[in-house]
Motif scaffolding. Structure first.
Motif, short mmCIF file in Angstrom:
data_model
loop_
_atom_site.label_atom_id
_atom_site.label_comp_id
_atom_site.label_asym_id
_atom_site.label_seq_id
_atom_site.Cartn_x
_atom_site.Cartn_y
_atom_site.Cartn_z
N GLN A 127 0.84 -1.20 0.00
CA GLN A 127 0.00 0.00 0.00
C GLN A 127 0.88 1.25 0.00
O GLN A 127 2.05 1.20 0.36
CB GLN A 127 -0.92 -0.03 1.23
CG GLN A 127 -1.98 -1.12 1.09
CD GLN A 127 -2.91 -1.21 2.28
OE1 GLN A 127 -2.50 -1.66 3.34
NE2 GLN A 127 -4.15 -0.80 2.10
N CYS A 128 0.28 2.33 -0.42
CA CYS A 128 1.03 3.58 -0.57
C CYS A 128 1.53 4.06 0.79
O CYS A 128 0.76 4.25 1.73
CB CYS A 128 0.13 4.63 -1.21
SG CYS A 128 0.87 6.27 -1.23
N GLY A 167 0.05 7.45 2.03
CA GLY A 167 -1.27 7.31 2.64
C GLY A 167 -1.19 6.62 3.99
O GLY A 167 -1.88 7.01 4.94
N GLU A 168 -0.33 5.62 4.09
CA GLU A 168 -0.22 4.87 5.35
C GLU A 168 0.28 5.74 6.51
O GLU A 168 -0.07 5.50 7.66
CB GLU A 168 0.75 3.70 5.18
CG GLU A 168 0.09 2.47 4.60
CD GLU A 168 1.05 1.29 4.54
OE1 GLU A 168 2.28 1.52 4.37
OE2 GLU A 168 0.58 0.14 4.65
N GLY A 215 -0.17 9.02 6.54
CA GLY A 215 -1.01 10.23 6.60
C GLY A 215 -0.40 11.42 5.88
O GLY A 215 -0.88 12.55 6.02
N CYS A 269 -0.28 12.36 2.79
CA CYS A 269 -0.82 12.71 1.48
C CYS A 269 -2.01 13.63 1.69
O CYS A 269 -2.78 13.44 2.62
CB CYS A 269 -1.23 11.41 0.78
SG CYS A 269 -2.57 11.55 -0.41
N PRO A 321 -2.74 3.72 13.05
CA PRO A 321 -3.51 4.64 12.21
C PRO A 321 -2.57 5.53 11.38
O PRO A 321 -1.38 5.63 11.68
CB PRO A 321 -4.30 5.47 13.24
CG PRO A 321 -3.58 5.33 14.52
CD PRO A 321 -2.75 4.08 14.47
N PRO A 322 -3.11 6.15 10.33
CA PRO A 322 -2.25 6.92 9.41
C PRO A 322 -1.84 8.27 9.98
O PRO A 322 -2.22 9.31 9.47
CB PRO A 322 -3.12 7.07 8.16
CG PRO A 322 -4.52 6.97 8.65
CD PRO A 322 -4.50 6.12 9.88
#
Lengths: 632, 632
Positions: free
Chosen positions: A34-35, A38-39, A41, A43, A582-583
């Motif tokens: 996964q990106c 994003g992971e 936060g 982005c 959490p991101p």
């Protein structure tokens, strides 16, 4: 990674593989890796100039978004928007119930009634509505209007907030500006603050997000109150769990989603339509089962079995025996019609705001609730006729599960021991150390970690340390599927002090054995049931919730709703464990505020720990710290 | 790519380069290449299981998110959340004014008054409040309460919607379920629908998003009404533009953001504090200038010069002559304190919901508005004392710019030609072909394209084709900085028919020459001023807005607010051009709905065309098609 430790899930995941049906686990693997932006936060897509991203290593990549937003600001904005998403969801659920009650009060919801008059009167009294010989409809109308006003921009604090928390907590919220000016307006405020060029101070954004989460608490409390009034406050009920509750010789209908407003009517109608099902060739008639929180709502009120949770919802179709899934909203996979296309299962959406491409849509409204429920059940019976017996593959896994342990139930059971002062036995056993503390298990399953593993390992570890366990939502579902909502589990896993207390209470309740290891306190929206117990104890002791040996955990959190719930748990003063990261790791400042600064300000704070054993150790340490703070 | 065609921007971008100060353009370059998933809308972070992304080519990468969401659903969800962000922003702006009016009505806002009684009475009449000898405060209280109710969940359609659009449009909105149940609740509903497992039908999500955008229109209309009542309806005023309006011998204070609620008080106080500035060594006293929409608000009401737009806000600091930037909210770069750290400029945030790390914060409240404005101005004077004359570098670029062309002004000017039937001259000239149609220019500058280039080329091309030009927000600012809000621009660029009409009107108005080429209709929140003219024409002709030769364009759109405005423009029936490609190209279905299906349903639709010449050709063709539809 092992996908699940749930035996029925494991069996049906094999079926999926064998038949080439894609599930959430496959789609997750297709997303790997996964990106990383994003992971963490890092982005941002809050304007058309983006997407922007921040180099988490601060080396060669960008350090700021185009507007100049820092990593801290971007991470805080993203978190705030998830909390807004979660709050909006619970508030919409609550508002739906308010509208149902309003329609009832006007005679426009003939299939509904005030099922629980005691709760009705208790809530009226709490929120300050006098009865004065008014009719039930009039009172319901007044209550609905007061409830509707909670959503609006208003000058006074929300009624469902100020009447349900400790005075000290209320004061703290005032001090830090954490009282939302309305439930919908709290969501809108976060959306404004997080658009381009508004709030650019990460701590300020987080305070705004916490305020929104306090709105989430308020809406959830309201939702539970109204559900209990309209459908009855849950009382102890023995039900069953797992996909083995589907029946080969019945029309199997799963109710899935979150709001009992439709499923309650389906339960009533299914009873009446039994003969139609038998006539269609199903000797056992209609077999209702639950998925996700709609399932838990009818489980705790009617003993309807809980078939499975959200993450494994597709697997119910893979039994080949599910004739229809009737869904309302939240946590419903858009993939259901695709999976169902391999079988005969009818996927039936019912809400105007939650359609799924490829599903049947039967739009529900309270005015014709019974008729709509009949239509839905008839569609299920039609689907049943197309069931392919060769594909039927029900896993032989069923567990007993006690449900219905609402706050009212818990107080009633305690009152059997001390009718004058029901909370005393609980407080005494906390003080004397039989019970180390209380832990509320909540949250989802998350495809990123082995289904149920963290739930089960963590609860066993905490119970062994004499921690009293409450559970809601997917935690209730998970424990149900693993036989942990049973007296037998208490015998097996509870530490001696906890076992003694649960046994004494179980015997007082005439069970002839202990209470279950974990008390199924409700669905996901019902987390305030647990909060209300903590508040009652705090008020009894004259302290704030943040002083109590009470913690919360969402070991397998997945949804935005879990983020908002976790955040209000922290705001209420609870140390709150999360088992997935959490991101937010892209911002050391945000991490620090959530895991440390929050403790100084609010008493509650986040503890992020994926490993269940380490998490148990941390939570036990926290409970001991809280006990030491109280001098016990 | 050329960064800007604005001469003052070009000069100061060189200064930035020479001094090593980073601007938005540098940060944009650092972001290149931007993430293709984000650019196409194919990324989803609406739950903790993500981030998910869809392979836009449908080849080797994932086709579905973990939950099963398709590209269509993911793109629609993302777009809906931006519209929610935009709507929340305008609604918050409107709500702020409502609270100000409420405080005024209670005697708690001593620095405010009902400035425009005519507008006050006109709005009261429109929304159905009778005057009956009530005091101004009482009426203001009633109006504020009615306005506040617009934000709440309500059963009746919003008053500011149903009283301002054509009956046919209202009927269409009812037919397609596009009437929001309240402004804040519309935002919350979108947030709910777009969280994991709720709405999974892309077209249904888009309808929900359009409903939210109709709420955006409603809130914006309300905001403009209240601003006019409290601060005066804009009337024609000659002002100046560009960064050359900063003065070497004055304390230069920029008001920046969107809401006039603070800047109006600063304008009043600056007048009173002139001597303090002179005493501090600024012989020219205080020189207020505007940035972004707060700037346009005071420009159109007081002739305060507009220094620059949002995208080039940092460049104002690079003049070395800006002593303070006082900001409220929206489009304010978080980078301002960083840029200011190279100079003496004080960055002053004023709103509790919009702080910036590193800025001064002077919290504004209406009760002490004058006092707060004084504090702010004094801080600016202190900063002025630290100004380094060696760094002063004001570009010698100033343009004249007419502002204040509100709907009321336009009608008044038309009434000079036909007092009995003011719209007749406009309609007649559209019918006879002197005016081909009307185009509203709105939206932002966007760092992805050369600043002002699309604005300027497109407006020249359309004016040459005899299109009457209205402009708001950054379009007004851009045209101001390029001398296009002048009679001279009309002489130079207007086609013969348009020139004849503008000249006749200008002469009737006693200008001795034509009206400006583009009519500065207001700030960004004022786009409903233009909509109200279209509605008036439609009502006069007995048709719907969707039949009129009226189009809208946001050639350089950047903000979520632009997305929501563009969406309501489409909902109102306007073909709406966008010059930057929004993040929707990952879903052919969403693209089709926005650019084609919407036309069948609503009359309005999006036209995406980055090239200004091609865009002009498309808009002219649309206007001709609309004319043909009317048989003219």
């Amino acid at each position: 990674m092992e996908r699940s430790i749930s035996p029925d899930s494991i069996l049906l995941l094999k079926t999926a593989q064998a038949t080439g049906v894609t599930t959430a686990w496959d789609r997750y693997e297709a997303q790997l890796p996964q990106c990383g932006f994003g992971e963490t936060g890092l982005c941002c897509r809050h304007c058309l100039q983006g997407p922007c991203r921040i180099d988490p290593f601060g080396v060669s990549g960008p350090k700021y978004g185009i507007c100049g937003a820092s990593a801290d600001v971007i991470v805080a904005r993203g978190l705030a928007r998830s909390i807004a998403g979660g709050t909006a969801s619970h508030s919409a659920h609550a508002k739906h119930l308010v509208h149902t009650m309003l329609k009832f009060s006007r005679g426009e919801a003939p299939d509904y009634s005030i099922k629980d008059k005691d709760k009705f009167y208790a809530v009226l009294q709490r929120v300050g509505i006098t009865r004065d010989g008014k009719s039930e409809e009039e009172l319901a109308g007044e209550l609905a209007q007061l409830a509707l006003d909670e959503f609006s921009e208003r000058e006074d604090p929300p009624v469902w907030l100020k009447t349900t928390i400790t005075p000290a907590r209320m004061q703290k919220f005032e001090q830090f500006g954490l009282i939302p000016s309305g439930l919908d307006s709290a969501v809108a405020e976060v959306m404004h603050r997080t658009t381009n060029g508004v709030d650019a101070d990460a701590v300020n954004i987080l305070l705004g997000a916490i305020k929104c989460a306090v709105g989430d608490y308020t809406g959830m409390y309201l939702a539970t109150d109204l559900s209990d009034i309209l459908f009855g406050t849950p009382a102890p009920v023995m039900a069953r769990a797992n996909l083995g509750t589907l029946k080969e010789n019945a029309v199997n209908i799963a109710v899935h989603g979150h709001n009992p407003v439709l499923s309650e009517v389906i339960v009533a109608q299914a009873e009446l339509m039994r003969e139609e099902a038998i006539a269609a060739g199903a000797p056992a008639g209609i077999n209702l089962v639950g998925i996700c929180c709609t399932g838990l709502e009818v489980m705790m009120r009617h003993g309807i079995p809980t078939a499975t949770n959200s993450l494994s919802q597709e697997l119910a179709i893979l039994t080949g025996a599910l004739d229809a899934a009737v869904v309302d909203y939240q946590c419903i996979m858009p993939s259901l019609p695709t999976v169902a296309s391999h079988y005969h299962t009818a996927i039936i959406t019912t809400m105007s705001i939650a359609k799924i491409t490829g599903a049947h849509h039967i739009e529900f409204d309270e005015k014709h609730a019974g008729q709509k429920a009949q239509e839905i059940i008839r569609l299920a019976i039609e689907a049943f006729k197309k069931r392919d017996p060769a594909k039927v593959n029900i896993p032989p896994v069923v567990n007993d599960a006690w449900a219905g342990m609402s706050a009212e139930t818990i107080v009633k059971v305690l009152a059997l021991v001390d009718p004058q002062d029901p909370l005393k036995p609980l407080v005494d056993n906390i003080v004397n150390g039989n019970i180390l503390g209380v832990c509320l298990f909540a949250g989802c399953n998350d495809v990123k970690i082995t289904q149920d593993k963290t739930f089960v390992e963590l609860v066993k570890a905490l119970a062994a340390e004499n921690v009293l366990i409450l559970c809601t939502g997917c935690a209730s579902g998970s424990f149900a599927r693993h036989g942990l909502l049973t007296p037998a589990a208490t015998e097996k896993y509870a530490g001696p002090g906890l076992k003694a207390v649960l046994t004494a209470l179980g015997q007082a309740a005439g069970l002839g054995g202990p209470l279950p290891l974990a008390l199924h306190t409700g669905s996901c929206v019902d987390n305030t049931r647990a909060a209300s117990i903590a508040t009652a104890i705090a008020n009894k002791l004259g302290v704030d919730v943040s002083a109590l040996p009470v913690v919360a955990t969402a070991p397998e959190a997945a949804m935005e709703k879990a983020v908002s719930i976790g955040t209000w748990a922290v705001a209420m003063g609870l140390p709150t464990h999360v088992g997935v990261v959490p991101p937010v790791t892209g911002s050391p400042l945000v991490v620090q505020v959530l895991t440390q600064t929050a403790k100084d300000l609010l008493g509650g704070y986040f503890i992020v720990e994926p490993d269940p054993k380490a998490a148990a150790a941390k939570l036990v340490a926290v409970l001991k710290e809280r006990r030491a703070g109280l001098g016990i």
